[in-house]
Design an enzyme around this catalytic site. Structure first.
Site, PDB file in Angstrom:
ATOM      1  N   GLU A  27       2.326 -11.063  -5.106  1.00  0.00           N
ATOM      2  CA  GLU A  27       2.444 -10.904  -6.554  1.00  0.00           C
ATOM      3  C   GLU A  27       3.720 -11.557  -7.030  1.00  0.00           C
ATOM      4  O   GLU A  27       4.693 -11.611  -6.303  1.00  0.00           O
ATOM      5  CB  GLU A  27       2.530  -9.410  -6.921  1.00  0.00           C
ATOM      6  CG  GLU A  27       1.273  -8.654  -6.629  1.00  0.00           C
ATOM      7  CD  GLU A  27       1.563  -7.161  -6.523  1.00  0.00           C
ATOM      8  OE1 GLU A  27       2.539  -6.695  -7.107  1.00  0.00           O
ATOM      9  OE2 GLU A  27       0.794  -6.481  -5.832  1.00  0.00           O
ATOM     10  N   GLY A  46       4.378  -1.131  -6.683  1.00  0.00           N
ATOM     11  CA  GLY A  46       4.227  -0.283  -5.511  1.00  0.00           C
ATOM     12  C   GLY A  46       2.865  -0.481  -4.867  1.00  0.00           C
ATOM     13  O   GLY A  46       2.209  -1.499  -5.064  1.00  0.00           O
ATOM     14  N   LEU A  47       2.430   0.574  -4.139  1.00  0.00           N
ATOM     15  CA  LEU A  47       1.185   0.449  -3.383  1.00  0.00           C
ATOM     16  C   LEU A  47       0.000   0.732  -4.306  1.00  0.00           C
ATOM     17  O   LEU A  47      -0.671   1.739  -4.193  1.00  0.00           O
ATOM     18  CB  LEU A  47       1.222   1.438  -2.214  1.00  0.00           C
ATOM     19  CG  LEU A  47       0.442   1.071  -0.967  1.00  0.00           C
ATOM     20  CD1 LEU A  47       0.715  -0.360  -0.550  1.00  0.00           C
ATOM     21  CD2 LEU A  47       0.801   2.009   0.156  1.00  0.00           C
ATOM     22  N   HIS A  48      -0.238  -0.179  -5.251  1.00  0.00           N
ATOM     23  CA  HIS A  48      -1.328   0.010  -6.198  1.00  0.00           C
ATOM     24  C   HIS A  48      -2.626  -0.493  -5.570  1.00  0.00           C
ATOM     25  O   HIS A  48      -2.647  -0.912  -4.416  1.00  0.00           O
ATOM     26  CB  HIS A  48      -1.036  -0.718  -7.508  1.00  0.00           C
ATOM     27  CG  HIS A  48      -0.935  -2.198  -7.352  1.00  0.00           C
ATOM     28  ND1 HIS A  48      -1.871  -3.061  -7.837  1.00  0.00           N
ATOM     29  CD2 HIS A  48      -0.016  -2.953  -6.721  1.00  0.00           C
ATOM     30  CE1 HIS A  48      -1.526  -4.293  -7.528  1.00  0.00           C
ATOM     31  NE2 HIS A  48      -0.402  -4.254  -6.855  1.00  0.00           N
ATOM     32  N   ALA A  49      -3.695  -0.447  -6.339  1.00  0.00           N
ATOM     33  CA  ALA A  49      -5.017  -0.690  -5.756  1.00  0.00           C
ATOM     34  C   ALA A  49      -5.130  -2.058  -5.077  1.00  0.00           C
ATOM     35  O   ALA A  49      -5.569  -2.167  -3.941  1.00  0.00           O
ATOM     36  CB  ALA A  49      -6.074  -0.558  -6.848  1.00  0.00           C
TER      37      ALA A  49
END
Lengths: 89, 576
Positions: A87, A13-16
């Site tokens: 990714e 998801g919208l990780h760092a």
């Protein structure tokens, strides 16, 4: 003004790291960028905003772009998200 | 002896003396501003603090050569310089006529409230990042605050640092000064501090409640990272036990790191290429960390089964998947190979989910090992092979792609795939008006049937490389099912029939300058490595977790001695 819905398809998801890339991409364009999810609307050029949005994999982000280069910004952001922020799957 | 436990986040055992690092208590005064000028000055003070903190992060970043540390610190810098953080803090200063510190506390509370609503543990752990970044600002604003660099002893050898909640920047400094371990009172296993402690190989136990109060300065402490356990003032037996463990861990770590970086050369100077067998994109990182020279086998059917229902039907998704892996294998000067085996179903490998409504003929096969499997299936239903070939052709622009065909037993199969590949490249050129030639990738055959091994002369002109699938080749040659307990003990890779077949395939391919690897379990088994080396094999493709093990074995061997041993195995026994 453009309005585009995109589903987050990367595993975390919208990780760092992903949020950082999204901010960098949005920051390259002059147009305004607003991202909404789960009843919140934040500035797409703010990493704090994106991190606190905490959108997980599968969330559909609603993206609003407004400005002269909105088309290009939209294409770049769509590509980034659909490429899972670079990714592996 | 006092024992404490916390969260285990990484292996690693260490013994050292405790150093308690007390972080500055932040005082947050509340002041009321009296004029607009004062507001402007306060906003300027905030801006100065922001710039100073960013500079400090840059200094920390320059000191470390660890890529993970660089990435995390760069991210913190980005957060620090976030335009919204400045705007919202300035807005609070103006609205409430308060000082910058007071405004920051309110902004932080607001940010954390939003994040705490997140359901995902990993995403929620980003609250640590927000706290650490805002703390950096507070430290700059607070004139009395001392710099961590001045407070932390310059040499931390044999010292375990106990600290409430270190930021990634502080962790980098602690590691750099030579600390042997770290204990924290707070922090989640998903925090960047935890991720970085792992990346920097710093033995760490996280989230030990009241650690600063429980542990005394200078007392001896055993830290067992694997179990998340701490033993203060250990008795002698405990110390001896852990001294051995610590020494073993240290030498293991040093050996592994050194080994991953060296080239794989036998004692008599023969260079070996070590490739990795993988099943998913995440394995690439593991393989590269272990020093792999590329990917020798990507099993796509497992990718299809695990990751994405319908991936088998979806060219675009497959393309993205292969392309991202190929890109991950690109180095500055070259692209490491990504060897992709086309769909290998049938026999013991089930069919992934597909949208197609087809009555599969192999459901009731009486003898699936000799049935419709591997390339036989793919050529019977070429629609899926074509999707895969098209995706691979497109991905070949992103790196070095090698296509590997399973269960080849005759020339016609290779010729048919070549024809299909050609067809796909023509279609793609017409559709996309880009130049996608089949010359951009390499085509290879798995040699896993005795037919292919015996007719290798016939196949070699049609391939760029071959990979020996030793599991099936041994099983078919000996007519032994190694999973059948009644006969499994007769599954003997040293049988002269197998040794003969393998040797002749390897030497024939090498004579014709066709690269040959073994990607079956034989190559991952240290017991059989001398045998394969002695047959002349110079390319091993193994599981990433076994790579260093196999490398160590190869580096300890003498190729000439191994060759002599294989020759002896092939000598006919004369006595009756």
């Amino acid at each position: 003004m453009i309005h585009q819905d995109i589903e987050l398809c990367n595993r975390l998801g919208l990780h760092a790291r992903a949020a950082g890339k999204l901010v960098n991409t949005a920051g390259r364009y002059a147009c305004e960028c607003w991202i909404s999810w789960n009843n919140r609307r934040i500035n797409g050029k703010s990493i704090m905003g994106l991190l606190t949005l905490a959108a997980p994999c599968g969330a559909t982000l609603s993206i609003e772009l407004d400005g002269a280069d909105e088309q290009e910004a939209c294409a770049a952001i769509t590509e980034l998200i659909n490429n899972r922020f670079g990714e592996p799957e | 002896m006092l024992s404490l436990t916390g969260t285990a986040i990484a292996d690693g055992v260490t013994i050292g003396k405790v150093h308690r690092l007390i972080q500055d208590e932040l005082s947050v005064p509340h002041m009321t501003l009296t004029s607009e000028t004062a507001q402007k000055q306060e906003i300027q003070r905030l801006e100065n603090a922001r710039q100073a903190a960013a500079q400090q992060l840059d200094q920390h970043r320059q000191r470390s050569d660890n890529p993970a540390a660089h990435e995390v610190l760069a991210m913190h810098r980005q957060m620090l310089l976030d335009p919204d953080l400045l705007a919202s803090t300035s807005a609070v200063i103006q609205r409430e006529n308060c000082n910058a510190e007071w405004a920051l506390v309110q902004v932080q509370t607001h940010l954390l409230e939003q994040l705490n609503a997140a359901e995902d543990d990993y995403l929620r752990a980003r609250s640590d990042d927000i706290e650490h970044v805002i703390r950096l600002l507070h430290e700059q604003l607070q004139s009395s605050a001392t710099n961590l660099e001045d407070r932390l002893p310059t040499r931390l050898q044999d010292i375990i640092v106990v600290v409430a909640d270190p930021s990634p920047a502080e962790l980098v400094l602690i590691k750099q000064r030579g600390a042997s371990g770290m204990v924290t009172e707070r922090g989640s296993a998903y925090s960047h501090t935890a991720i970085l402690a792992r990346g920097l190989n710093l033995p760490t136990v996280l989230a030990v409640p009241e650690a600063l109060a429980m542990l005394q300065e200078d007392e001896l402490l055993i830290l067992d990272g694997h179990h998340g356990a701490l033993f203060a003032e250990p008795d002698e037996a405990m110390q001896r036990h852990y001294q051995q463990k610590t020494a073993a861990y240290q030498s293991h770590l040093e050996n592994q790191q050194a080994l991953a970086k060296t080239t794989c050369i036998t004692r008599d100077g023969v260079k070996i290429r070590l490739l990795a067998n993988i099943e998913q994109a995440a394995d690439i990182e593991l393989a590269l960390e272990a020093g792999a020279d590329g990917i020798g086998l990507l099993r796509t059917e497992l990718l299809f089964l695990q990751h994405h229902a319908g991936l088998m039907d979806d060219e675009q998704q497959q393309y993205e998947c292969y392309a991202s892996m190929a890109r991950a294998l690109r180095r500055q000067d070259k692209a490491l190979p990504l060897t992709v085996r086309t769909l290998d179903v049938g026999s013991d490998k089930p069919l992934p989910q597909t949208e197609a409504d087809i009555e599969w003929p192999f459901k009731d096969e009486p003898n699936p090992a000799l049935g419709l499997r591997g390339i036989r299936f793919s050529l019977r239903y070429p629609q899926w092979l074509k999707i895969q070939l098209r995706a691979l052709l497109r991905a070949s622009r992103h790196g070095r792609i090698r296509i590997l065909l399973p269960m080849i037993s005759m020339r016609e199969e290779l010729a048919n795939v070549r024809r299909l590949l050609h067809e796909c490249s023509m279609e793609l050129q017409l559709e996309t008006e880009t130049d996608l030639s089949i010359n951009d990738l390499e085509l290879g055959a798995m040699i896993e049937t005795p037919a292919a091994a015996l007719a290798i002369h016939d196949l070699l002109p049609l391939v760029d490389f071959i990979a020996i699938g030793s599991n099936d080749l041994v099983q078919y040659t000996l007519a032994i099912d190694r999973k059948n307990d009644n006969i499994a003990r007769w599954y003997q890779p040293r049988h002269p029939a197998v040794v003969n077949l393998l040797s002749s395939v390897i030497s024939t391919a090498q004579q014709q300058n066709i690269s040959v690897s073994v990607c079956g379990e034989l190559a991952s088994d240290p017991d059989y490595v001398p045998l394969l080396l002695g047959m002349g094999l110079r390319e091993f493709s193994v599981h990433p977790g076994r790579l260093l093990n196999i490398k160590q074995k190869l580096c300890s061997l003498n190729a000439v001695t191994c060759t002599d041993e294989v020759k002896a195995l092939l000598q006919p026994t004369v006595q009756r």
